[in-house]
Write an enzyme that holds these catalytic residues in place. Structure first.
Site, PDB file in Angstrom:
ATOM      1  CD  GLU A 125      -2.923  -1.091   2.359  1.00  0.00           C
ATOM      2  OE1 GLU A 125      -2.802  -0.161   3.206  1.00  0.00           O
ATOM      3  OE2 GLU A 125      -3.792  -1.963   2.431  1.00  0.00           O
ATOM      4  CG  HIS A 156      -6.220   0.521   4.745  1.00  0.00           C
ATOM      5  ND1 HIS A 156      -4.984  -0.043   4.907  1.00  0.00           N
ATOM      6  CD2 HIS A 156      -6.890   0.253   5.888  1.00  0.00           C
ATOM      7  CE1 HIS A 156      -4.898  -0.618   6.098  1.00  0.00           C
ATOM      8  NE2 HIS A 156      -6.048  -0.440   6.713  1.00  0.00           N
ATOM      9  CB  ALA A 166     -10.419   2.794  10.633  1.00  0.00           C
TER      10      ALA A 166
END
Length: 535
Positions: free
Chosen positions: A269, A287, A290
């Site tokens: 990443e 990603h 969260a």
């Protein structure tokens, strides 16, 4: 003379944190420097980190061994998030730095993202959206599946996996789970069926991953594992890149064995070139697990609370390299931590042969306390005789590294005349050595037993430990030698096995005893051994 005021603790915030989180530090009397630009500038971080007791980070800051080497007063690192991949935890542990994460602040958000990805896979929502907005009306192309009555395989039933399992049950799915740490009782409480990994692979219609990336979990969905999955399976990974073999997954998608995959995380990443990109049955997000306003604020507030509580009260929460200590426990534990460390230090200083084991027994009220922290203190004391740089954070790992077996035994109830007793035995290649102590009401630790011989002795910076025969003349000659050398005796504590048998003297003196005086004491006929110890 007025007591000196300790300087305030200082914390560096090197990634973005909310004003509410910054306010938590200030409300606890902590000096805070909010410098989010440092998280992307390693050299600048190395120059500045030496001035701080705490470091609050997200994912941009990389805490490397070089950063830790420069962090001469750092005590705690707090990561606002679950993963601590950007912190060299072994190096921090060796340095004696607590590493905390915030595993609960974004658990719901990440679980909801996994459920959203599962729905997107089942109904091909991103593909249908792109087609429709492209002016097409391909109603017959996007034939989905119902999730109701399908089998959901949850790999990892921790904070996030638990929530995903509960949501899956709410969707009327059959939920099976693989987790070596999932107890049968917990599985029943969750309403899931606990299975082994091979069974989960064979039965699940949808597999969702919720485990950390470790040596054991890396490529848990390997080419071989994917071959054992149910034909037409759909796979979701919102946990960590590296949990599945991306090349093997692409092959399984191309063959049609895997019907679809949804990934929020990747082996490398930022993921700008990945073997899964471009496949029509793959859904990818950058990603985002969260990435909700609620989660970002929750973890920021949580990390500020945790770092502040540790620096101000000694409380430890969500540390990945040390047992938890609550704010209520910290004051009660403190004198017993001192006792365990000093008892361990005493025995370590008596030991010359290689240490093979350390056994700590807790009797009475102390057995109901947080004994893992006390055991870490005992191990620290023992090992400090051989490694001056050891500390409570690094000691357990150092003991394991050197093959030292650490045992902990709790014995509640009354076992002696004392409310609480800590007993430590150090096994070495030549012989075992043992001592016991307690904490009196004044909060001061005391030695109550050495080699099975009862005594009552307070610790002092400089002490002499003497093993002798219980014969007349020893005390007089011993005292005379110290007096002639100008060594003042502060306290003199005696104990004996029986009249005329083995005896022990544990003597506090006001300074270092010269080696020549130790040699003269050793020459006293009744003396079997003398050792100067320091605390």
């Amino acid at each position: 003379m007025p007591a000196q005021t300790l300087p305030p603790k200082r914390v560096l915030v090197s990634d973005a944190l909310s004003e509410a989180a910054i306010r938590i530090f200030r409300d606890r009397g902590i000096e805070i420097d909010f410098r989010p630009e440092l998280g992307k500038d390693r050299d600048a971080l190395i120059r500045e980190i030496g001035a701080y007791d705490g470091l609050a980070i997200r994912s941009a800051t990389k805490v490397t061994p070089k950063v830790l080497e420069a962090a001469t007063r750092l005590k705690v690192i707090g990561r606002a998030g679950i993963g601590v991949d950007n912190v060299d935890v072994p190096a921090a542990t060796a340095k004696g730095v607590i590493v905390m994460n915030t595993p609960h602040g974004n658990a719901i958000t990440t679980a909801e993202h996994a459920i959203a990805m599962m729905f997107a896979l089942a109904r091909q929502i991103p593909q249908a959206d792109a087609s429709t907005q492209g002016g097409k009306w391909e109603k017959n192309r996007f034939l989905g599946i119902e999730l109701t009555a399908k089998t959901l395989g949850v790999v990892g039933c921790g904070n996030i996996g638990d929530i995903v399992a509960e949501r899956g049950i709410g969707l009327k799915m059959k939920v099976i789970a693989y987790d070596p740490f999932l107890s049968a009782e917990r599985a029943v409480a969750l309403g899931v069926e606990k299975v082994e990994l091979d069974e989960l692979l064979a039965r699940a219609d949808v597999i969702t991953l919720h485990v950390p990336l470790t040596d054991k979990t890396r490529n848990i969905l390997s080419a071989e594992a994917l071959a054992r999955t149910k034909p037409g399976v759909r796979i979701v990974n919102c946990a960590r890149g590296g949990l599945l073999d991306e090349v093997a997954l692409r092959a399984a998608l191309d063959s049609g064995h895997v019907a679809g995959a949804a990934l929020d995380v990747f082996a490398v990443e930022p993921a700008q070139d990945n073997p899964l990109f471009g496949h029509p049955n793959v859904i990818c997000t950058p990603h985002l697990g969260a990435s909700t306003a609620e989660a970002q604020e929750n973890v920021a507030l949580q990390v500020a609370e945790q770092i502040s509580a540790y620096l101000v009260d000694g409380a430890i929460a969500n540390a990945v390299n040390f047992p938890a200590i609550s704010a209520d426990e910290a004051p009660r534990l403190r004198p017993f931590v001192e006792l365990a460390e000093k008892l361990g230090s005493f025995l370590g200083q008596l030991t010359e042969a290689p240490v093979t084991g350390i056994r700590v027994i807790y009797e009475g009220a102390v057995a109901e306390m947080n004994t893992r922290a006390l055991t870490a203190a005992a191990v620290t004391g023992v090992l400090r005789a051989f490694r001056s740089d050891v500390n409570m954070i690094s000691a357990p790992a150092l003991a394991h590294e050197h093959g030292i077996v650490v045992d902990e035994v709790r014995r509640g109830g009354a076992h002696s005349n004392f409310e609480s007793v800590v007993r430590i035995t150090v096994d070495a290649q030549d012989m075992p050595r043992d001592a016991a102590g307690t904490v009196f009401q004044d909060g001061k630790p005391r030695v109550i037993e050495i080699r099975g011989i009862a005594m009552d002795a307070a610790f002092a910076p400089h002490m002499l430990f003497v093993r002798n025969h219980d014969k007349p003349g020893f005390i007089g000659r011993f005292g005379s030698l110290l007096g002639e050398a100008g060594v003042n005796v502060a306290t003199f504590n005696l104990g004996r096995e029986r009249e005329g048998g083995d005896a022990i003297a544990f003597v506090a003196v006001d300074g270092r005893v010269p080696d020549e005086v130790l040699a003269q004491i050793t020459a006293i006929p009744q003396v079997k051994r003398v050792r100067a110890v320091r605390f």
